[in-house]
Motif scaffolding. Structure first.
Motif, PDB file in Angstrom:
ATOM      1  N   ALA A 223      71.321  51.713  41.548  1.00 36.84           N
ATOM      2  CA  ALA A 223      70.449  53.031  41.290  1.00 36.84           C
ATOM      3  C   ALA A 223      70.855  52.976  39.114  1.00 36.84           C
ATOM      4  O   ALA A 223      70.238  53.470  38.664  1.00 36.84           O
ATOM      5  CB  ALA A 223      71.241  53.800  41.691  1.00 36.84           C
ATOM      6  N   PHE A 224      72.036  52.687  39.296  1.00 33.82           N
ATOM      7  CA  PHE A 224      72.529  53.270  37.692  1.00 33.82           C
ATOM      8  C   PHE A 224      71.633  51.896  36.506  1.00 33.82           C
ATOM      9  O   PHE A 224      71.275  52.286  35.690  1.00 33.82           O
ATOM     10  CB  PHE A 224      74.091  52.415  37.840  1.00 33.82           C
ATOM     11  N   SER A 225      70.871  50.587  36.650  1.00 31.77           N
ATOM     12  CA  SER A 225      70.583  49.909  36.933  1.00 31.77           C
ATOM     13  C   SER A 225      69.558  50.560  36.188  1.00 31.77           C
ATOM     14  O   SER A 225      68.026  50.411  35.553  1.00 31.77           O
ATOM     15  CB  SER A 225      70.811  48.616  36.937  1.00 31.77           C
ATOM     16  N   ALA A 226      69.183  50.419  37.022  1.00 29.10           N
ATOM     17  CA  ALA A 226      67.618  51.279  37.432  1.00 29.10           C
ATOM     18  C   ALA A 226      67.396  52.724  36.798  1.00 29.10           C
ATOM     19  O   ALA A 226      66.429  52.605  36.223  1.00 29.10           O
ATOM     20  CB  ALA A 226      67.053  51.755  38.487  1.00 29.10           C
ATOM     21  N   GLY A 227      68.026  53.401  36.384  1.00 34.94           N
ATOM     22  CA  GLY A 227      68.176  54.777  35.603  1.00 34.94           C
ATOM     23  C   GLY A 227      68.304  54.561  34.570  1.00 34.94           C
ATOM     24  O   GLY A 227      67.322  54.929  33.421  1.00 34.94           O
ATOM     25  N   SER A 228      68.982  53.113  33.942  1.00 41.73           N
ATOM     26  CA  SER A 228      68.644  52.645  32.462  1.00 41.73           C
ATOM     27  C   SER A 228      67.447  52.591  32.191  1.00 41.73           C
ATOM     28  O   SER A 228      67.183  52.455  31.437  1.00 41.73           O
ATOM     29  CB  SER A 228      70.136  51.969  32.187  1.00 41.73           C
ATOM     30  N   ALA A 229      66.344  52.087  33.158  1.00 44.81           N
ATOM     31  CA  ALA A 229      65.254  51.099  32.622  1.00 44.81           C
ATOM     32  C   ALA A 229      64.685  52.099  32.875  1.00 44.81           C
ATOM     33  O   ALA A 229      64.206  51.876  32.070  1.00 44.81           O
ATOM     34  CB  ALA A 229      65.050  50.128  33.718  1.00 44.81           C
ATOM     35  N   LEU A 230      64.598  52.758  33.726  1.00 42.45           N
ATOM     36  CA  LEU A 230      64.106  53.882  33.809  1.00 42.45           C
ATOM     37  C   LEU A 230      63.377  55.092  32.086  1.00 42.45           C
ATOM     38  O   LEU A 230      62.577  55.749  32.259  1.00 42.45           O
ATOM     39  CB  LEU A 230      63.840  54.594  35.176  1.00 42.45           C
ATOM     40  N   GLY A 231      65.156  55.481  31.874  1.00 38.98           N
ATOM     41  CA  GLY A 231      64.833  56.117  31.108  1.00 38.98           C
ATOM     42  C   GLY A 231      63.881  55.876  29.858  1.00 38.98           C
ATOM     43  O   GLY A 231      63.405  57.095  29.907  1.00 38.98           O
ATOM     44  N   PRO A 232      64.211  55.169  28.821  1.00 37.31           N
ATOM     45  CA  PRO A 232      62.728  55.036  27.823  1.00 37.31           C
ATOM     46  C   PRO A 232      61.267  55.336  28.692  1.00 37.31           C
ATOM     47  O   PRO A 232      60.669  55.901  28.058  1.00 37.31           O
ATOM     48  CB  PRO A 232      62.986  53.687  27.835  1.00 37.31           C
ATOM     49  N   ILE A 233      60.948  54.812  30.403  1.00 31.60           N
ATOM     50  CA  ILE A 233      59.235  54.874  30.362  1.00 31.60           C
ATOM     51  C   ILE A 233      59.706  56.621  30.940  1.00 31.60           C
ATOM     52  O   ILE A 233      58.527  56.778  30.529  1.00 31.60           O
ATOM     53  CB  ILE A 233      59.262  54.198  31.150  1.00 31.60           C
ATOM     54  N   VAL A 234      60.314  57.010  31.185  1.00 34.82           N
ATOM     55  CA  VAL A 234      60.392  58.327  31.848  1.00 34.82           C
ATOM     56  C   VAL A 234      60.719  59.348  30.430  1.00 34.82           C
ATOM     57  O   VAL A 234      59.491  60.077  30.327  1.00 34.82           O
ATOM     58  CB  VAL A 234      61.311  58.699  32.378  1.00 34.82           C
ATOM     59  N   GLY A 235      61.543  59.188  29.432  1.00 32.38           N
ATOM     60  CA  GLY A 235      61.525  59.566  28.611  1.00 32.38           C
ATOM     61  C   GLY A 235      60.013  59.667  27.743  1.00 32.38           C
ATOM     62  O   GLY A 235      59.480  60.715  27.383  1.00 32.38           O
TER      63      GLY A 235
END
Length: 511
Positions: free
Chosen positions: A156-168
């Protein structure tokens, strides 16, 4: 007749949870995803925040820095308080406060109020992360199931780190900058509803007294150390950074001495005498240093050198994040049969290979080598993070799970700032040393270009085409020369993590 057959002899024989336990895991992943997304998403909103609130240079730094400073300073305290008063209770208080303050931060009218909101987010965020990991320790008493639960937690930490730039990237293309804070509200409301129904409360049955002096000393240790590292990353070596570091280490000495003399210490220092605990902490820290340092310079290369948008740069990193998730989950059955002092070094060998790919393909200007490098690096980091976090929890008594989790989270935060300070500082130093500016540049443009690659990019856009192209070619070449050296140093740090694992984890049980 004494009945002993039903008493588990090892954690592997402990009772296994059913669907309710796995549903609780899903609920606990919500704050993990949120905090990991929050680690990367704000940097994308900073340009719009700067336009809207017009912060000074110092205020802009504090908008970014105050959150990890407060978070790191309070992690051990909040983990210990969770052991005493209830880990689920701390989780719910933290989630309520985090959601409320996020809504306020989204509409902050001034930079000063946004800084204050970010400080409060650090305060409530420190309640969230140790609680999630320590609750996994109490829910999943069977070690095989706990390994899988922690693998999901790390994923979940890894997924969140990947989603950060995309979501942002998505939010900032369609909404105002405050949207990056408002996403906390829809994520945490389901947690507040479901956690009381699915997540059982747990606490230390024999907590010691609250030691306010130890709480103050722990904060006085972490905040100066983290600030010194960040100062080193931004300004390079200085008396200020050295003074803050000395203050932090001095307070740390007093904290450790007080814990050793106390009958009911806030943090049991005996944990650090266990090779499986201290070794896993160091592996955890160095793995995060390697990961964050890699992302620091690769994200610049993708966006500035290769010209990708923030969202496309984020998408380019997704295969590596997926590899990290898959490796973290796949290592669970392997770790039941192969001891950690073998599994972790073998996994980290992949991460070394990832850094070497970057080091020897800096001449290539395509995206593919960086994507492959991050996939290979992610395999090793994913495996190491899953096993090290599980060892940290298993090495500590269940009653002290909150404090142990807080130490693990503190290692993560220190690893993140060290990754930027050490590897980011090295590549910046090489960039400045190797940059040969073309003649004819105005003094202010030369100064901006000589500071950072981003400064050179912005300056080049404002210059006449020929001069701008010459400046940008020189800046890209200087940055590329630093990438090779930085990658080799990153590879050496990963090798060090593997050696530590091989030496310290020999007596750690694999089942």
């Amino acid at each position: 007749m004494t009945r002993t057959a039903s008493i588990p002899t090892t954690e592997t024989d402990a009772p296994r949870v059913g669907a309710r336990g796995w549903a609780a895991l899903v609920v606990l992943m919500l704050p993990v995803l949120l905090v990991s997304v929050d680690n990367t998403v704000l940097s994308f909103a900073l340009p719009e925040i700067s336009i809207a609130l017009a912060p000074t240079g110092a205020e802009q730094l504090w908008i970014i820095d105050v959150y990890p400073l407060v978070l790191a300073g309070l992690l051990v305290t909040m983990g210990t308080l969770g052991d005493r008063f209830g880990r689920r209770k701390m989780l719910l208080i933290g989630a309520t406060g985090f959601a409320a303050v996020s809504a306020l931060a989204a509409f902050a009218p001034t930079a000063g109020l946004l800084i204050a909101a970010r400080a409060l987010l650090g305060f409530f965020g420190a309640m969230l992360m140790p609680s999630t990991l320590s609750l996994l320790r109490s829910i999943f008493q069977n070690r095989d199931q706990r390994r899988m639960a922690i693998a999901v937690w790390a994923s979940a930490f890894s997924a969140g780190s990947a989603l950060g730039p995309i979501v942002g990237g998505f939010l900032l293309e369609h909404f105002a900058w405050g949207s990056v804070f408002l996403i906390a509200v829809p994520v945490l409301i389901p947690l507040l509803i479901a956690a009381p129904l699915l997540v059982p409360e747990s606490r230390d049955p024999n907590p010691g007294r609250i030691d306010l002096i130890s709480i103050a000393l722990s904060m006085a240790t972490m905040i100066p150390v983290v600030y010194a590292i960040k100062s080193l990353a931004v300004d390079g070596p200085s008396l200020t950074a050295g003074a803050w570091a000395l203050l932090g280490f001095g307070m740390g000495y007093l904290f450790v001495r007080r814990q050793l003399r106390s009958r009911s210490p806030m943090l049991d220092m005996a944990l650090f005498r266990r090779g499986s605990f201290s070794g896993a902490i160091l592996v955890n820290l160095l793995s995060v240093v390697a990961l964050v340092g890699f992302l620091y310079f690769v994200s610049q290369h993708l966006q500035l050198v290769l010209g990708l948008s923030p969202m496309m740069a984020g998408l380019a990193l997704v295969p590596g994040m997926l590899a990290m998730i898959v490796a973290g989950l796949s290592v669970v059955p392997v770790s039941r049969r192969v001891p950690p002092h073998i599994v972790i070094p073998v996994g980290l060998a992949f991460s070394v290979a990832g850094y070497l790919i970057v080091a020897f393909t800096t001449h290539a200007h395509g995206v593919l080598p960086l994507v492959i490098a991050f996939v290979v690096l992610g395999i090793g980091i994913g495996a190491a993070e899953t096993i090290s976090n599980e060892l940290i929890l298993s090495s500590a008594p269940a009653a002290k799970a909150g404090a142990a989790s807080a130490v693990s989270e503190t290692a993560y935060e220190l690893g993140a700032v060290l990754g930027t300070a050490v590897l980011g500082g090295i590549i910046t130093a090489f960039y400045r040393g190797a940059l040969v500016l073309p003649e004819g540049l105005p003094a202010d443009v030369a100064h901006a270009a000589g500071e950072t690659l981003a400064g050179a990019y912005t300056a080049a856009q404002a210059l006449p085409e020929q001069l701008g192209t010459a400046l940008w070619d020189a800046a890209a070449a200087a940055f590329g020369s630093g990438v090779m050296v930085t990658s080799l140093i990153g590879a050496a740090l990963v090798v060090l993590a593997g050696v530590i694992a091989a030496v310290t984890l020999r007596k750690a049980p694999s089942h």
